[in-house]
Design a protein around this motif. Structure first.
Motif, PDB file in Angstrom:
ATOM      1  N   ALA A   1       0.824  -1.209   0.000  1.00 48.93           N
ATOM      2  CA  ALA A   1       0.000   0.000   0.000  1.00 48.93           C
ATOM      3  C   ALA A   1       0.857   1.257   0.000  1.00 48.93           C
ATOM      4  O   ALA A   1       0.516   2.254  -0.640  1.00 48.93           O
ATOM      5  N   ARG A   2       1.991   1.200   0.692  1.00 49.01           N
ATOM      6  CA  ARG A   2       2.867   2.371   0.756  1.00 49.01           C
ATOM      7  C   ARG A   2       3.479   2.645  -0.623  1.00 49.01           C
ATOM      8  O   ARG A   2       3.593   3.792  -1.051  1.00 49.01           O
ATOM      9  N   ALA A   3       3.870   1.577  -1.320  1.00 54.43           N
ATOM     10  CA  ALA A   3       4.392   1.737  -2.679  1.00 54.43           C
ATOM     11  C   ALA A   3       3.276   2.180  -3.622  1.00 54.43           C
ATOM     12  O   ALA A   3       3.486   3.019  -4.510  1.00 54.43           O
ATOM     13  N   ALA A   4       2.087   1.632  -3.418  1.00 55.35           N
ATOM     14  CA  ALA A   4       0.946   1.995  -4.259  1.00 55.35           C
ATOM     15  C   ALA A   4       0.571   3.459  -4.079  1.00 55.35           C
ATOM     16  O   ALA A   4       0.143   4.119  -5.030  1.00 55.35           O
ATOM     17  N   SER A   5       0.735   3.972  -2.881  1.00 57.33           N
ATOM     18  CA  SER A   5       0.433   5.377  -2.635  1.00 57.33           C
ATOM     19  C   SER A   5       1.305   6.272  -3.515  1.00 57.33           C
ATOM     20  O   SER A   5       0.830   7.273  -4.069  1.00 57.33           O
ATOM     21  N   TYR A   6       2.571   5.892  -3.652  1.00 58.48           N
ATOM     22  CA  TYR A   6       3.471   6.646  -4.534  1.00 58.48           C
ATOM     23  C   TYR A   6       2.974   6.564  -5.983  1.00 58.48           C
ATOM     24  O   TYR A   6       2.910   7.566  -6.699  1.00 58.48           O
ATOM     25  N   ILE A   7       2.615   5.367  -6.404  1.00 61.44           N
ATOM     26  CA  ILE A   7       2.149   5.165  -7.779  1.00 61.44           C
ATOM     27  C   ILE A   7       0.896   6.001  -8.056  1.00 61.44           C
ATOM     28  O   ILE A   7       0.800   6.707  -9.068  1.00 61.44           O
ATOM     29  N   LEU A   8      -0.065   5.926  -7.156  1.00 60.54           N
ATOM     30  CA  LEU A   8      -1.350   6.596  -7.367  1.00 60.54           C
ATOM     31  C   LEU A   8      -1.247   8.112  -7.310  1.00 60.54           C
ATOM     32  O   LEU A   8      -2.133   8.815  -7.801  1.00 60.54           O
ATOM     33  N   ASN A   9      -0.168   8.608  -6.719  1.00 62.68           N
ATOM     34  CA  ASN A   9       0.044  10.059  -6.658  1.00 62.68           C
ATOM     35  C   ASN A   9       0.941  10.583  -7.774  1.00 62.68           C
ATOM     36  O   ASN A   9       1.011  11.799  -7.978  1.00 62.68           O
ATOM     37  N   ASN A  10       1.607   9.673  -8.490  1.00 62.15           N
ATOM     38  CA  ASN A  10       2.579  10.114  -9.492  1.00 62.15           C
ATOM     39  C   ASN A  10       2.303   9.618 -10.905  1.00 62.15           C
ATOM     40  O   ASN A  10       3.004  10.008 -11.843  1.00 62.15           O
ATOM     41  N   PHE A  11       1.298   8.769 -11.061  1.00 61.63           N
ATOM     42  CA  PHE A  11       0.946   8.275 -12.386  1.00 61.63           C
ATOM     43  C   PHE A  11      -0.528   8.561 -12.658  1.00 61.63           C
ATOM     44  O   PHE A  11      -1.349   8.565 -11.744  1.00 61.63           O
ATOM     45  N   ASN A  12      -0.840   8.770 -13.903  1.00 65.18           N
ATOM     46  CA  ASN A  12      -2.179   9.177 -14.307  1.00 65.18           C
ATOM     47  C   ASN A  12      -3.181   8.039 -14.112  1.00 65.18           C
ATOM     48  O   ASN A  12      -2.979   6.926 -14.597  1.00 65.18           O
ATOM     49  N   LEU A  13      -4.260   8.353 -13.408  1.00 64.93           N
ATOM     50  CA  LEU A  13      -5.293   7.345 -13.179  1.00 64.93           C
ATOM     51  C   LEU A  13      -6.229   7.198 -14.366  1.00 64.93           C
ATOM     52  O   LEU A  13      -6.825   6.130 -14.564  1.00 64.93           O
ATOM     53  N   GLU A  14      -6.334   8.245 -15.166  1.00 62.10           N
ATOM     54  CA  GLU A  14      -7.330   8.253 -16.234  1.00 62.10           C
ATOM     55  C   GLU A  14      -6.886   7.500 -17.473  1.00 62.10           C
ATOM     56  O   GLU A  14      -7.709   6.891 -18.161  1.00 62.10           O
ATOM     57  N   ASN A  15      -5.586   7.548 -17.803  1.00 62.89           N
ATOM     58  CA  ASN A  15      -5.127   6.905 -19.048  1.00 62.89           C
ATOM     59  C   ASN A  15      -4.557   5.504 -18.835  1.00 62.89           C
ATOM     60  O   ASN A  15      -3.979   4.911 -19.754  1.00 62.89           O
ATOM     61  N   GLY A  16      -4.692   4.961 -17.636  1.00 61.64           N
ATOM     62  CA  GLY A  16      -4.258   3.587 -17.393  1.00 61.64           C
ATOM     63  C   GLY A  16      -2.840   3.441 -16.901  1.00 61.64           C
ATOM     64  O   GLY A  16      -2.404   2.326 -16.605  1.00 61.64           O
ATOM     65  N   GLN A  17      -2.084   4.543 -16.787  1.00 68.42           N
ATOM     66  CA  GLN A  17      -0.702   4.445 -16.322  1.00 68.42           C
ATOM     67  C   GLN A  17      -0.629   3.897 -14.898  1.00 68.42           C
ATOM     68  O   GLN A  17       0.179   3.006 -14.609  1.00 68.42           O
TER      69      GLN A  17
END
Length: 403
Positions: A323-339
């Motif tokens: 979850a801690r790694a995912a938090s970084y991903i979800l804050n730094n990669f676009n949620l709308e285009n699938g990144q």
């Protein structure tokens, strides 16, 4: 048959009194009395303890209750103000004097027949006559009483229509009163953190967790809702508090130290923040569903205990790291285009086994035992971030320095 009072109140009493309908009953070899009084009058009849002052000397012979905790008292006040349909347990009191109880009786019933009825039934209704300035001592409910007394003065509209049930015992022995206090509090078991999360959906964080579990079938089927840990032979994967830790991490807080009450206030006051956290958490758990260990647990539930013993992602510690790694991903990669979805898939495809080199020396100790200290979790998170290419490895850092 009608019931009448054959013991009328003495109207010529030299002292002002108050008459309270009451129930006299037997419990634990002693006689008790149950009465109800309005919240607005509660504090007038109960002697409560105060907060301990600095350097205050205590007289041992007078100690019968603990000192008042202002924080706990204020929590009760806030609860009553915030929850219109509040639930406040009865207050237990001690009377040092024998109470003037006057039972209701049937017509032509004498004292002996009243006593027989009380002995056979175990209770009898009547009236307790109290001097208007009488005070009981609080055995259990000290903080409740003080909170309600203060509200009766500060916000009377919050308590105007409410009444409190009082359970009163006649007792003169100070040692027995102290023992009663210990017994009442010892037997009042605190609810577990899991039950608090499941039931306390007024708390925004807990409500969000329950929503996520109910929306995802695999979590609904494999989450331990009541216990604080998954038992050795259980087919469940996570506890409800493991799910809660993920939500806290994705909301941007440390699940090992953050107070969820503060997070709940943010969720309550900012609808867009709540919507964002829920969206990210749902995406996390939707992609987690396709991790190889989770898939194996779901396809062969009988093997779940065995799978949990060989994997990290199925543990409470491992899910915090993810979850801690995912938090970084979800804050730094676009949620709308699938990144963000693609990066989460990469996160869940790394080797989450207990033999994985990624986690050796951090959350995996000797004998493949999972270590859950803050340093271990932080170190494991750093290792995952480096594995995914979000942080430089030691060799890359050395090459950068050489250049």
């Amino acid at each position: 048959m009608s019931i009448t009072n054959v013991n009328p109140i003495n109207m010529g009493s030299p002292m002002a009194t108050i008459n309270l309908p009451a129930l006299k009953y037997k419990s634990g070899g002693r006689v008790w009395y149950a009465i109800t009084i309005p919240y607005r009058a509660l504090g007038k009849f109960i002697q409560t303890s105060s907060a301990k002052r600095r350097n205050q000397e205590t007289i041992k012979s007078e100690i019968r209750n603990r000192f008042l905790d202002p924080t706990h008292k204020n929590e009760i006040k806030n609860y009553i103000l915030e929850e219109p349909q509040f639930t406040i347990p009865p207050v237990t009191l001690v009377s040092y004097d024998s109470l003037d109880f006057r039972p209701y009786s049937f017509p032509d019933e004498n004292q002996e027949q009243q006593d027989d009825r009380f002995d056979s039934v175990g209770s009898i209704a009547g009236v307790v006559v109290l001097p208007i300035d009488y005070e009981f001592e609080c055995l259990d409910g000290n903080h409740r009483t003080v909170a309600i007394r203060e509200l009766a003065n500060e916000a009377p509209e919050a308590v105007v229509d409410s009444n409190m049930l009082l359970n009163i015992v006649y007792e003169q022995n100070p040692r027995k009163i102290r023992q009663d206090f210990v017994d009442v509090n010892k037997n009042a078991k605190q609810t577990s953190s899991s039950i608090n999360t499941l039931f306390n959906t007024r708390d925004k964080t807990s409500g969000l967790v329950v929503d996520i579990i109910e929306q995802l079938d695999y979590l609904d089927e494999t989450t331990e809702l009541l216990a604080t840990s998954v038992s050795k032979n259980s087919k469940d994967i996570y506890t409800i508090n493991n799910i809660k830790n993920v939500v806290v991490e994705i909301a941007g807080f440390n699940s090992q130290s953050a107070k969820t009450e503060k997070i709940s206030v943010l969720l309550r006051d900012d609808q867009s923040f709540e919507d964002e956290v829920k969206k990210k958490a749902l995406l996390f758990f939707k992609e987690l569903r396709y991790n190889n260990f989770i898939e194996e647990c779901l396809s062969n539930k009988d093997k779940t205990p065995e799978i949990r013993n060989t994997s990290l992602i199925t543990s409470g510690t491992g899910i915090i790291v993810a979850a801690r790694a995912a938090s970084y991903i979800l804050n730094n990669f676009n949620l709308e285009n699938g990144q963000a979805r693609q990066e989460l898939q990469n996160l869940f495809r790394i080797d989450w086994s207990r033999t994985s080199e990624i986690f050796q020396g951090s959350i995996v100790g000797s004998g493949q035992k999972i270590l859950n200290s803050r340093d271990a979790i932080s170190s494991a998170t750093q290792a995952v971030m480096k594995k995914l290419g979000y942080l430089k490895t030691e060799i890359e850092e050395e090459n950068t320095l050489e250049v």
